[in-house]
Scaffold this motif. Structure first.
Motif, PDB file in Angstrom:
ATOM      1  N   GLN A   1       0.836  -1.204   0.000  1.00  0.00           N
ATOM      2  CA  GLN A   1       0.000   0.000   0.000  1.00  0.00           C
ATOM      3  C   GLN A   1       0.875   1.261   0.000  1.00  0.00           C
ATOM      4  N   LEU A   2       1.924   1.272   0.809  1.00  0.00           N
ATOM      5  CA  LEU A   2       2.843   2.421   0.832  1.00  0.00           C
ATOM      6  C   LEU A   2       3.479   2.640  -0.537  1.00  0.00           C
ATOM      7  N   VAL A   3       3.901   1.567  -1.160  1.00  0.00           N
ATOM      8  CA  VAL A   3       4.525   1.657  -2.476  1.00  0.00           C
ATOM      9  C   VAL A   3       3.538   2.247  -3.489  1.00  0.00           C
ATOM     10  N   ALA A   4       2.317   1.756  -3.471  1.00  0.00           N
ATOM     11  CA  ALA A   4       1.303   2.270  -4.399  1.00  0.00           C
ATOM     12  C   ALA A   4       1.066   3.764  -4.175  1.00  0.00           C
TER      13      ALA A   4
ATOM     14  N   LEU B   1      11.740   9.099   1.006  1.00  0.00           N
ATOM     15  CA  LEU B   1      10.665   8.107   1.027  1.00  0.00           C
ATOM     16  C   LEU B   1      11.224   6.684   0.931  1.00  0.00           C
ATOM     17  N   ALA B   2      12.247   6.495   0.119  1.00  0.00           N
ATOM     18  CA  ALA B   2      12.879   5.172   0.007  1.00  0.00           C
ATOM     19  C   ALA B   2      13.472   4.761   1.357  1.00  0.00           C
ATOM     20  N   GLY B   3      14.097   5.705   2.040  1.00  0.00           N
ATOM     21  CA  GLY B   3      14.638   5.411   3.365  1.00  0.00           C
ATOM     22  C   GLY B   3      13.551   5.033   4.351  1.00  0.00           C
ATOM     23  N   LEU B   4      12.463   5.784   4.323  1.00  0.00           N
ATOM     24  CA  LEU B   4      11.335   5.462   5.204  1.00  0.00           C
ATOM     25  C   LEU B   4      10.715   4.122   4.839  1.00  0.00           C
ATOM     26  N   LEU B   5      10.705   3.818   3.548  1.00  0.00           N
ATOM     27  CA  LEU B   5      10.155   2.543   3.098  1.00  0.00           C
ATOM     28  C   LEU B   5      10.974   1.369   3.634  1.00  0.00           C
ATOM     29  N   VAL B   6      12.303   1.453   3.568  1.00  0.00           N
ATOM     30  CA  VAL B   6      13.103   0.327   4.074  1.00  0.00           C
ATOM     31  C   VAL B   6      13.008   0.227   5.598  1.00  0.00           C
TER      32      VAL B   6
ATOM     33  N   HIS C   1      19.388   0.404   8.589  1.00  0.00           N
ATOM     34  CA  HIS C   1      20.346   0.891   9.577  1.00  0.00           C
ATOM     35  C   HIS C   1      20.961   2.215   9.121  1.00  0.00           C
ATOM     36  N   ASP C   2      21.392   2.252   7.874  1.00  0.00           N
ATOM     37  CA  ASP C   2      22.019   3.466   7.336  1.00  0.00           C
ATOM     38  C   ASP C   2      21.081   4.665   7.402  1.00  0.00           C
ATOM     39  N   PHE C   3      19.822   4.459   7.009  1.00  0.00           N
ATOM     40  CA  PHE C   3      18.879   5.577   6.997  1.00  0.00           C
ATOM     41  C   PHE C   3      18.457   5.966   8.409  1.00  0.00           C
ATOM     42  N   ALA C   4      18.132   4.976   9.230  1.00  0.00           N
ATOM     43  CA  ALA C   4      17.614   5.263  10.574  1.00  0.00           C
ATOM     44  C   ALA C   4      18.665   5.876  11.490  1.00  0.00           C
ATOM     45  N   HIS C   5      19.922   5.472  11.327  1.00  0.00           N
ATOM     46  CA  HIS C   5      20.947   5.929  12.269  1.00  0.00           C
ATOM     47  C   HIS C   5      21.848   7.036  11.730  1.00  0.00           C
ATOM     48  N   ALA C   6      21.927   7.153  10.403  1.00  0.00           N
ATOM     49  CA  ALA C   6      22.819   8.174   9.860  1.00  0.00           C
ATOM     50  C   ALA C   6      22.162   9.042   8.791  1.00  0.00           C
ATOM     51  N   GLY C   7      20.905   8.768   8.495  1.00  0.00           N
ATOM     52  CA  GLY C   7      20.217   9.556   7.474  1.00  0.00           C
ATOM     53  C   GLY C   7      20.758   9.345   6.075  1.00  0.00           C
ATOM     54  N   ILE C   8      21.474   8.242   5.873  1.00  0.00           N
ATOM     55  CA  ILE C   8      22.070   7.970   4.563  1.00  0.00           C
ATOM     56  C   ILE C   8      20.995   7.457   3.615  1.00  0.00           C
TER      57      ILE C   8
END
Length: 164
Positions: A8-11, A31-36, A128-135
């Protein structure tokens, strides 16, 4: 296992922020970071649900113990963690998990040349990369393709515990 919320998020992402809109690359990367992050959280829920259901099917008190013990997995759901959980519960479950995972991995690799274990670990790494370093190191499309392979690790895990 239910991954309906991910789909649903992807759609919604595709509908409201399509790739052909100019100037949204940074937003799509976020959005890709939030998705993972969402994918990894759903994986944690699947692991917890499998462990608690298995324990509860053996005895209510064992189910309560598992519920309390696994209340906070805190991203401890790598392939090594899954093997450890399976071994903790039952050697037969661990053996089934290894066999099912190996067979799924072999079939998918032979068919499309992709490694489901590597895909699973990649989702966890991106999270991990997105949640902890915003990568921001993936795209929505790449995350979707990787998730479609990665979730097969969880299917093998669940099947091993359920004797399928």
């Amino acid at each position: 296992m239910r991954f309906d919320r991910i789909e649903q998020l992807v759609a919604e992402m595709r509908q409201f922020v399509p790739t052909d809109i100019v100037g949204v690359a940074q937003f799509r990367a976020d959005l890709a970071g939030l998705l993972v992050v969402s994918m990894a959280a759903s994986y944690e829920s699947c692991v917890k649900e499998t462990l608690v259901n298995y324990a509860t099917n053996h005895h209510v008190a064992f189910g309560n113990f598992a519920t309390n013990n696994f209340a906070k997995l805190n991203s401890r759901i790598s392939i090594n963690d899954l093997n450890r959980y399976a071994r903790t519960f039952d050697d037969g479950v661990h053996l089934r998990f290894k066999q099912k995972l190996t067979e799924r991995k072999r079939r998918i690799d032979a068919r499309i040349g992709k490694n489901i274990e590597a895909s699973y670990e990649q989702i966890l790494s991106w999270r991990h990369d997105f949640a902890h370093a915003g990568i921001r190191n993936t795209t929505i499309e790449e995350a979707i393709v990787t998730h479609r392979l990665a979730k097969r690790v969880l299917y093998a895990f669940d099947e091993a515990f359920n004797g399928v």
